[in-house]
Design an enzyme around this catalytic site. Structure first.
Site, PDB file in Angstrom:
ATOM      1  CG  HIS A  34      -5.449  -2.422   8.905  1.00 55.11           C
ATOM      2  ND1 HIS A  34      -5.614  -1.139   9.376  1.00 55.11           N
ATOM      3  CD2 HIS A  34      -4.111  -2.640   8.932  1.00 55.11           C
ATOM      4  CE1 HIS A  34      -4.438  -0.613   9.660  1.00 55.11           C
ATOM      5  NE2 HIS A  34      -3.514  -1.502   9.410  1.00 55.11           N
ATOM      6  CG  ASN A  39      -8.599  -1.540  12.024  1.00 51.87           C
ATOM      7  OD1 ASN A  39      -7.646  -2.185  11.571  1.00 51.87           O
ATOM      8  ND2 ASN A  39      -9.142  -0.534  11.371  1.00 51.87           N
ATOM      9  CG  ASP A  82      -0.278  -0.449   2.505  1.00 56.41           C
ATOM     10  OD1 ASP A  82       0.958  -0.359   2.595  1.00 56.41           O
ATOM     11  OD2 ASP A  82      -0.985  -0.881   3.428  1.00 56.41           O
ATOM     12  CD  GLU A 112      -8.520   0.838   7.911  1.00 56.65           C
ATOM     13  OE1 GLU A 112      -8.283  -0.125   8.661  1.00 56.65           O
ATOM     14  OE2 GLU A 112      -8.204   2.002   8.183  1.00 56.65           O
TER      15      GLU A 112
HETATM   16  C1  GLP Z   1      -0.240  -0.198   8.695  1.00 56.78           C
HETATM   17  C2  GLP Z   1       0.039  -0.810   7.301  1.00 56.78           C
HETATM   18  C3  GLP Z   1       0.096  -2.294   7.408  1.00 56.78           C
HETATM   19  C4  GLP Z   1       0.868  -2.630   8.674  1.00 56.78           C
HETATM   20  C5  GLP Z   1      -0.020  -2.363   9.870  1.00 56.78           C
HETATM   21  C6  GLP Z   1       0.647  -2.582  11.220  1.00 56.78           C
HETATM   22  O1  GLP Z   1      -1.172   0.791   8.696  1.00 56.78           O
HETATM   23  N1  GLP Z   1      -0.787  -0.404   6.215  1.00 56.78           N
HETATM   24  O2  GLP Z   1       0.700  -2.826   6.248  1.00 56.78           O
HETATM   25  O3  GLP Z   1       1.219  -3.969   8.667  1.00 56.78           O
HETATM   26  O4  GLP Z   1      -0.599  -1.098   9.753  1.00 56.78           O
HETATM   27  O5  GLP Z   1       1.536  -1.555  11.538  1.00 56.78           O
HETATM   28  P1  GLP Z   1       2.607  -1.650  12.703  1.00 56.78           P
HETATM   29  O6  GLP Z   1       3.571  -2.705  12.322  1.00 56.78           O
HETATM   30  O7  GLP Z   1       3.234  -0.279  12.773  1.00 56.78           O
HETATM   31  O8  GLP Z   1       1.867  -2.002  13.942  1.00 56.78           O
END
Ligand code: GLP
Length: 258
Positions: free
Chosen positions: A153, A151, A82, A158
């Site tokens: 995702h 959440n 993304d 989402e």
């Molecule tokens: C983000 C990304 C995801 C990521 C997730 C967890 O928003 N779009 O690809 O894996 O949230 O993030 P983190 O590793 O900082 O907890």
């Protein structure tokens, strides 16, 4: 996790800490890159979970014999999940810049081989469709690395999210903008409201999936994932319908009181 709650293809590997989870993930990435003459592209993620993972990967790559190291680097092909809409690749808060800092520079990769959606495309819907098409033209994902949102995702899919959602423009939830505010001076309102994300359809088409979940903040969402059947309310739960998923979780994330 008992088998009534999780299908056979969805395996939990318990790691002592984030360092062990990241070491294992990095080893599996190298196994995938070196396991076939022309491996399918890697699917890559951003976020705090991935920072120590890319550090571990750089250390393991540096320790390879020269010919094997060369095979990994010269044959590199990856697609990120993304990108935020509205941030150019040279904005330090973009995921493109994150990948530049954490992967391209340490491994000295050709940046053209580390692909992400273009967050400043004039027509974001078209960019999303074309990114999905380019991925399909490259054969799809071989090994998909995923982190887990608070959440539920994966990528920026989402809740609620269907299992057949494709690469598209998505609206980010307030909880996700809050989760990611750190990179935006702590202000959730400064986090872009939209992004381009690969969908569950492209993720579930990967040959193999690694979900890396570390830290106490993830305990609640990981418990939901391990115990709930697949549903749109928890996008990561669709992974239970894939035949080859490994969840690398550390003790902190497995402590349901976290
Ligand atoms: C983000 C990304 C995801 C990521 C997730 C967890 O928003 N779009 O690809 O894996 O949230 O993030 P983190 O590793 O900082 O907890």
């Amino acid at each position: 996790m008992d088998s009534a709650e999780s299908p056979a293809g969805f395996a939990l590997t318990v790691c002592a800490d984030s360092a062990e989870a990241c070491e294992r993930a990095a080893s599996l990435i190298l196994e995938q890159r070196l396991g076939a003459a022309a491996p399918l592209p890697l699917g890559l993620a951003t976020g705090r979970t991935m920072e120590p993972l890319y550090r571990a990967l750089a250390v393991q790559v540096a320790a390879l014999p020269p010919l094997r190291r060369q095979a990994v680097l010269a044959g590199w092909e990856s697609f990120n999940l993304d990108e935020y809409l509205g941030l150019p690749a040279d904005d330090p808060r973009s995921f493109a810049a994150f990948m530049g800092r954490h992967l391209v520079a340490p491994l000295q990769l050709d940046p053209a081989r580390v692909r992400l959606p273009n967050g400043t495309a004039a027509d974001p819907q078209l960019e999303a469709r074309q990114y999905g098409q380019t991925l399909r033209a490259c054969g799809g994902i071989g090994l998909q690395i995923l982190g887990l949102g608070l959440n539920g995702h994966v990528g920026f899919n989402e809740p609620p999210c269907a299992a057949d959602a494709r690469c598209r423009v998505v609206d980010l939830s307030s909880s996700t903008r809050l989760q990611n505010a750190e990179a935006f001076g702590g202000d959730p309102a400064a986090v872009p409201a939209r992004a381009i994300s690969l969908g569950l359809a492209e993720i579930l088409a990967a040959e193999r999936i690694l979900l890396v979940v570390t830290g106490a903040a993830k305990a609640q969402v990981l418990a939901r994932l391990l115990h709930q059947p697949p549903s749109p309310q928890l996008p990561a739960s669709w992974l239970k319908q894939h035949p080859a998923v490994t969840v690398l979780a550390d003790q902190a994330a497995l402590d349901a009181r976290g």
